[in-house]
Design an enzyme around this catalytic site. Sequence first.
Site, PDB file in Angstrom:
ATOM      1  N   ARG A  15      -1.309  -8.921  13.008  1.00  0.00           N
ATOM      2  CA  ARG A  15      -1.727  -7.849  12.044  1.00  0.00           C
ATOM      3  C   ARG A  15      -2.473  -8.438  11.149  1.00  0.00           C
ATOM      4  NH1 ARG A  15       3.269  -4.881  10.569  1.00  0.00           N
ATOM      5  NH2 ARG A  15       2.049  -3.161   9.523  1.00  0.00           N
TER       6      ARG A  15
ATOM      7  N   ARG B 224      10.640  -2.391  11.770  1.00  0.00           N
ATOM      8  CA  ARG B 224       9.760  -1.832  12.667  1.00  0.00           C
ATOM      9  C   ARG B 224       9.380  -3.165  13.663  1.00  0.00           C
ATOM     10  NH1 ARG B 224       5.201   0.120   8.385  1.00  0.00           N
ATOM     11  NH2 ARG B 224       3.835  -0.630  10.056  1.00  0.00           N
TER      12      ARG B 224
ATOM     13  N   ARG C 204      11.372  -6.547   5.604  1.00  0.00           N
ATOM     14  CA  ARG C 204      11.136  -5.027   5.302  1.00  0.00           C
ATOM     15  C   ARG C 204      11.986  -4.326   6.107  1.00  0.00           C
ATOM     16  NH1 ARG C 204       5.320  -2.004   5.035  1.00  0.00           N
ATOM     17  NH2 ARG C 204       5.361  -2.512   7.296  1.00  0.00           N
TER      18      ARG C 204
ATOM     19  N   ARG D  24     -10.046   1.793   8.530  1.00  0.00           N
ATOM     20  CA  ARG D  24      -9.794   0.340   8.782  1.00  0.00           C
ATOM     21  C   ARG D  24     -10.816  -0.381   9.612  1.00  0.00           C
ATOM     22  NH1 ARG D  24      -3.812   1.197   8.969  1.00  0.00           N
ATOM     23  NH2 ARG D  24      -2.656  -0.705   9.465  1.00  0.00           N
TER      24      ARG D  24
ATOM     25  N   LYS E  80       0.722  -1.226   0.045  1.00  0.00           N
ATOM     26  CA  LYS E  80       0.019  -0.005   0.077  1.00  0.00           C
ATOM     27  C   LYS E  80       0.940   1.173   0.114  1.00  0.00           C
ATOM     28  CE  LYS E  80      -2.384  -0.168   3.656  1.00  0.00           C
ATOM     29  NZ  LYS E  80      -2.321  -1.607   4.300  1.00  0.00           N
TER      30      LYS E  80
END
Length: 221
Positions: free
Chosen positions: A171, A160, A127, A88, A13
């Site tokens: 998540r 992160r 990531r 969300r 995204k």
Amino acid sequence: MRLVLLGPPGVGKGTEAGLLSQRLNLDHISTGDMLRNEVKEKTPLGRQAEGVMSKGKLLPDALIMAMVRKRLSQGEANRGFILDGIPRTIVQAEELEDILREMDRPLDFVIDLVAREDVLISRLSGRRVCPKCQALYHIINMPSKREGLCDRCGGELYQRVDDQVETIRHRLKIYQDETSGLKDFYKKKGMLLTINAEGEVEETFVKIKSSLLPKYDCPSL
Ligand code: AMP
């Protein structure tokens, strides 16, 4: 053009929103980036958000919507925008609709990026992010030239806390439980464009563009 980008964590995204905003000159509004900034600046909101975010949980709707309302009112009124990370929940979607109606800036389309769970987990766990300029890397798919350092600004890349595998699974589950209803919400309104985002960044971008092209007369598309 006013867009929402939907999709589970790791679907790309943020990257696609960045491309869309650059190439179509849209204001990129990412609630995740806004919140991480508040955490970095140690503001009262940041302090409240930090623990919730590190567990991969969602912040209260009222708090998020107040932040987004303020951010939207600061944007240029006639410039398009792309919302990334919001809404969300259905409550957020309904409130967003009210805010945008008040501003006379209704949404045009909602782009739903989809990918299989194993693809998402591999992307997220690899990531790395630059704390200084927010540039994104991937240890396998898009490594920085110098290991651990940002190509753009030399910042020291980090993972992160919410990109660790257990938190990722959590998540993804939260996304499914709380966010999947949004697809029906926007589908019923005839606004939903579903795009397979398992390919390369540019490939997905071309798919997004081709799905918007027949619906929107925009010279930069
Ligand atoms: P993201 O970068 O979009 O994955 O967001 C990172 C984290 O920020 C999420 O896991 C949530 O804790 C929080 N967050 C971001 N956007 C929202 C939102 N619209 N509603 C509630 N929490 C959010």
